[in-house]
Scaffold this active site. Structure first.
Site, PDB file in Angstrom:
ATOM      1  N   ILE A 326       0.832  -1.198   0.000  1.00  0.00           N
ATOM      2  CA  ILE A 326       0.000   0.000   0.000  1.00  0.00           C
ATOM      3  C   ILE A 326       0.867   1.249   0.000  1.00  0.00           C
ATOM      4  CG2 ILE A 326      -2.011  -1.114   1.016  1.00  0.00           C
ATOM      5  CD1 ILE A 326      -1.223  -0.071   3.713  1.00  0.00           C
ATOM      6  N   GLU A 327       0.304   2.340  -0.484  1.00  0.00           N
ATOM      7  CA  GLU A 327       1.100   3.526  -0.791  1.00  0.00           C
ATOM      8  C   GLU A 327       1.738   4.170   0.431  1.00  0.00           C
ATOM      9  OE1 GLU A 327      -1.733   7.242  -1.474  1.00  0.00           O
ATOM     10  OE2 GLU A 327      -2.451   5.505  -2.577  1.00  0.00           O
ATOM     11  N   GLN A 328       1.131   4.016   1.595  1.00  0.00           N
ATOM     12  CA  GLN A 328       1.727   4.596   2.793  1.00  0.00           C
ATOM     13  C   GLN A 328       3.015   3.883   3.193  1.00  0.00           C
ATOM     14  OE1 GLN A 328      -1.481   3.984   2.349  1.00  0.00           O
ATOM     15  NE2 GLN A 328      -2.440   5.992   2.560  1.00  0.00           N
ATOM     16  N   GLY A 329       3.232   2.661   2.676  1.00  0.00           N
ATOM     17  CA  GLY A 329       4.528   2.014   2.861  1.00  0.00           C
ATOM     18  C   GLY A 329       4.513   0.597   3.385  1.00  0.00           C
ATOM     19  N   SER A 353       7.255   6.039   2.001  1.00  0.00           N
ATOM     20  CA  SER A 353       6.317   6.194   0.882  1.00  0.00           C
ATOM     21  C   SER A 353       6.992   6.573  -0.439  1.00  0.00           C
ATOM     22  CB  SER A 353       5.253   7.236   1.227  1.00  0.00           C
ATOM     23  OG  SER A 353       4.390   6.773   2.225  1.00  0.00           O
TER      24      SER A 353
END
EC number: 2.8.3.8
Length: 528
Positions: A326-329, A353
């Site tokens: 996921i984009e937050q990491g 990120s």
């Protein structure tokens, strides 16, 4: 000399006309105390004025962490560039920032999150800007909106350039004079660790962009500790980059979440503690989406119906066969839902990120599962703006970065908005048809370009409760239909554009619409 200051003292460092970069993803990692102090100073003094703020993902939400809404005061903000904005239900009062966008009292731009991080990296290295193909033929493209969200956003922030015989988008670097980031602990020298955070986000890149250009870096933390007590491998932002520290012992880990050690990877939750969704139409859609996956894949997941797919795999005994990114990491584990979206429990790794977006922009992962607001005849998708209700959408976030080169994308959502639906005996019934068509001739806003997907050979699937469609060179092709659905009445006649029908039209498995597990196996690619 101590680096510790109050939030009010931090607010006094910000001068009129400055560019301020803020690290946050909605409520996750939001330095809310410092933002509140800036807003309070403006209310009391009328300063700082005419700020430009940069928000690579988003700052704040409508559920307890105000974020950018602390700054949403005419005169305080002049320009905002953000990956996304706080959003809420159509029945609620719009967030203050959306009210400013609507009345043109701030110049607002929606810039893909990965590009926002790229802009910071280029500014930190004192390079001229970002050359990218991310966003071509979408609202990011200057031949369309050029990221502008309103008439006040009249300055061009992106140009079309020809380089080496190809079209590229060029974003000039933007230098922040102030960076406001967040962590869990700071020692007296300013070294930052993130042990209670759900993600690192891009604080290091934002700090570098300010520091390397003579700016000021402010870190909000939960606590200060003695020098020498932080392990060097745990320090994510070194103290040489930090000018000032603000302590807020009450900072939330994320929205409506004071602290959950499974989010920060300090413990692993038993899989039995994760709830699986009860049978409803959304679960049926998520099951069909899950059938597109294969064992061993790395799969990005977005907000909406597709966020339930990890729970489908849990229920089917397939957890661990797909690695979620996921984009937050977060990498691996179980992505969380609702207010905790953007976090994962039991993650295998958490990466910054900006690096996650490099992975996405280069198409290194296997598939992405995303939602849609509208789909048009070209297969283009809108997730970023509805003309009639703009404040119920958050903007693009990382969507444009993720879809730019993804090998495979599965979009999911309801065929029409507002339809009353029910399930019985492995069939779906439309009790009352929806009034708002989501399959349209032209989308309000192009967040994903179907034309570009065809050019690049991307594999695009659209899953709804009543049919499955594929993107073909001629447009949308209906390949499957749900049991209980009439092709002509419920699909073709309800679409706001012409749909082609596959000569090999199949019926979706009845098991998708029944209560018990469906016997899915990803070993052969989601077979039922």
């Amino acid at each position: 000399m101590t680096k510790l200051i109050t939030a009010a003292e931090a607010a006094n460092l910000i001068k009129d006309g400055m560019t301020v970069s803020v690290s946050s993803s909605s409520g996750l990692g939001c330095p809310d105390a410092v933002l509140a102090a800036i807003g309070a100073r403006f209310e009391a003094e009328g300063h700082p004025r005419d700020l430009t703020t940069l928000h690579p993902i988003a700052a704040g939400d409508m559920w307890g962490i105000k974020g950018i809404d602390h700054l949403a005061k005419p005169g305080l903000l002049k320009t905002v560039l953000a990956g996304s904005y706080p959003s809420g239900p159509s029945s609620a009062e719009p967030p203050l920032i959306w009210q400013m966008i609507a009345d043109n009292s701030v110049a607002a731009y929606n810039v893909p999150s990965g590009i926002m991080f790229d802009i910071h990296r280029e500014a930190a290295a004192k390079r001229p800007g970002v050359l990218t193909k991310v966003g071509l033929d979408t609202f990011v493209d200057p031949r369309q909106q050029g990221c502008a969200m309103n008439e006040a956003a009249s300055d061009a922030i992106v140009r079309l350039e020809n380089f080496d015989g190809q079209e590229w988008l060029y974003f000039p670097a933007i230098v922040p004079q102030i960076a406001i980031i967040r962590a869990t602990s700071a020692d007296e020298r300013g070294n930052l660790t993130y042990e209670h955070e759900g993600a690192y986000l891009g604080g290091l890149d934002q700090a570098l962009a300010a520091r390397n250009n003579g700016g000021i870096v402010i870190a909000q933390v939960k606590r200060m500790v003695e020098n020498g007590t932080l392990k060097p491998h745990d320090v994510r932002v070194p103290g040489v980059l930090i000018d000032h520290i603000v302590v807020d012992p009450d900072q939330l880990q994320t929205t409506q979440t004071p602290y959950d050690p499974a989010i920060s990877g300090e413990i692993f939750r038993p899989l039995s503690t994760f709830r699986t969704p009860a049978l409803d139409v959304q679960k049926a859609i998520a099951r069909r989406v899950a059938m597109e996956l294969h064992d061993g894949w790395a799969v990005n997941i977005g907000f909406g119906i597709s966020a339930n797919v990890p729970r489908i795999l849990l229920e089917e005994g397939q957890h661990g066969k797909v690695t979620w990114v996921i984009e937050q990491g977060a990498v691996g584990g179980v992505p969380l839902l609702d207010f905790k979206f953007g976090c994962s429990s039991n993650a295998e790794a958490i990466v910054p990120s900006p690096y996650q977006f490099t992975y996405f922009q280069g198409g290194g992962f296997d598939a992405s599962l995303l939602s849609f607001l509208q789909i048009d005849r070209h297969g283009s998708v809108n997730v970023s703006r509805l003309a009639v209700r703009p404040h119920v959408t958050a903007g693009c976030g990382g969507f444009v970065d993720i879809t730019a080169r993804a090998k495979k994308i599965v979009f999911s959502g309801f065929f029409n908005a507002g339809a009353k639906l029910s399930l019985a005996d492995g069939r779906i019934r439309i009790d009352k048809e929806g009034k708002v068509r989501k399959i349209v001739d032209e989308v309000d806003h192009i967040s994903f370009s179907g034309r570009r997907a065809i050019e690049q050979g991307q594999d695009i699937t659209y899953v709804t409760e009543r049919c499955v469609m594929k993107l073909a060179p001629q447009g949308l092709l209906v390949t499957e239909i749900a049991p209980g659905i009439d092709l002509e009445r419920d699909v073709l006649a309800q679409a706001g554009t012409t749909l082609a029908v596959s000569p090999h039209l199949k019926t979706m498995p009845a098991a998708l619409y029944q209560g018990q597990p469906i016997g899915m196996s990803l070993d052969g690619g989601g077979n039922v």
